[in-house]
Scaffold this active site. Structure first.
Site, short mmCIF file in Angstrom:
data_model
loop_
_atom_site.label_atom_id
_atom_site.label_comp_id
_atom_site.label_asym_id
_atom_site.label_seq_id
_atom_site.Cartn_x
_atom_site.Cartn_y
_atom_site.Cartn_z
N ARG A 99 48.01 5.32 39.03
CA ARG A 99 48.33 6.74 39.07
C ARG A 99 47.25 7.61 38.45
NH1 ARG A 99 49.16 9.60 42.29
NH2 ARG A 99 50.61 8.01 43.04
N LYS A 134 38.65 30.06 36.72
CA LYS A 134 40.09 29.82 36.83
C LYS A 134 40.32 28.33 37.09
CE LYS A 134 41.05 34.50 38.45
NZ LYS A 134 41.53 35.35 39.56
N LYS A 166 33.99 42.78 33.18
CA LYS A 166 35.13 42.97 34.06
C LYS A 166 35.81 44.29 33.70
CE LYS A 166 37.49 39.45 35.47
NZ LYS A 166 36.97 39.39 36.87
N GLU A 196 31.76 44.20 37.33
CA GLU A 196 32.82 44.30 38.31
C GLU A 196 33.06 45.77 38.63
OE1 GLU A 196 36.78 41.99 38.20
OE2 GLU A 196 37.29 43.96 37.43
N ASP A 217 35.37 44.09 43.69
CA ASP A 217 36.70 43.59 43.40
C ASP A 217 37.73 44.13 44.38
OD1 ASP A 217 38.78 42.32 41.90
OD2 ASP A 217 39.24 44.25 40.98
#
Length: 278
Positions: A99, A134, A166, A196, A217
């Site tokens: 697994r 992410k 950002k 951004e 964006d």
């Protein structure tokens, strides 16, 4: 791109400790210590294989006497029914490592496959497919390696790799011009600044501030095409937000340099692979 064994070993040890506390109550009570067998890994899907050396390392850590013969290497296209590797050795340890090895192999192959599909969809344009930050905690290097195996490029590995302003940085810092200006006085000459932007007016401000890379964006394709004209090669343009298989080609055809997708790592579908005992 090669992953250091010291890094991957740490992930494997953590995964094995998570899966086997002190005893495998099925295998340890069912299988004799001297039992041996042969097994194989088989693809149940089509795509790009990734993580086979790490899967092999799982069994090496469990039992160095297990023989793991790789039939297909990372980066190769596989189809349903292909034998990826054969294994032989302790039946107990083959079952205990199954697994953990498959979890890693399936996840990395899923990322490589999804990345490769995006790369194929934008073929013939200037757009490069990249990942984002992410990623799943503790697995970033594995995931970003898988992106490169699929033909994509890596965005920042972490916050030390580049300055990225950002929306929250810009709003908290007093605007694009001010925040870029502050960073320019403090960062080293090797560090690039990405900004951004949400509108074409913000794009113009970022260009005036001499940003190296500008992230568009959640802009429409029409806005991105206009952004390419306005920028005229003065900065790299990155498209980000709401990128799908259905619209990625249209985005690439606007002329942007980079298309980044968080979905490549944070929500990718695993690639179906099984281990079968002969």
């Amino acid at each position: 791109m090669a992953l250091p064994q010291s890094y991957t070993d740490g992930i494997i040890h953590t995964a094995l400790a998570e899966d086997i506390n002190y005893v495998d109550v099925t295998t340890d009570y069912l299988i004799g210590d001297d039992d041996t067998t042969e097994a194989y890994l088989v693809a149940k899907d089509e795509g790009v294989l990734c993580g086979i050396d790490i899967a092999k390392r799982v069994f090496e850590i469990l039992d160095e006497t297990i023989v793991f013969d790789i039939k297909i290497k990372d980066g190769a296209q596989v189809k349903k029914g292909d034998i990826i590797a054969t294994l032989s050795g302790s039946t107990k340890n083959l079952l205990k490592g199954e697994r953990t090895a498959l979890n890693i192999l399936q996840h990395m192959s899923g990322i490589a496959t999804a990345t490769n599909r995006c790369v194929q969809l934008v073929e013939g344009t200037r757009a490069q497919i990249t990942d984002t930050r992410k990623t799943l905690p503790g697995l970033r290097a594995l995931q970003k390696y898988a992106v490169t195996v699929g033909g994509g490029k890596n965005h920042r590995f972490n916050l030390s790799d580049g300055a990225m302003l950002k929306d929250n940085h810009i709003d908290a810092g007093g605007g694009i011009t001010k925040t870029v200006g502050i960073l320019r006085t403090k960062i080293g000459h090797m560090v690039k600044i990405e900004v951004e932007v949400r509108t074409l007016d913000e794009l113009r401000e970022a260009l005036d501030a001499k940003a190296d890379v500008i992230m568009l964006d959640n802009m429409s394709c029409e806005e991105m095409a206009e952004a390419v004209k306005i920028t005229d090669g003065k900065a790299l343009l990155e498209a980000s937000g709401n990128v799908t298989a259905e619209n990625i080609r249209s985005i690439a055809e606007t002329g942007v340099d980079i298309i980044s997708l968080g979905a490549l790592t944070h929500s990718v579908k695993c690639f179906d692979i099984s281990m079968k005992i002969k």
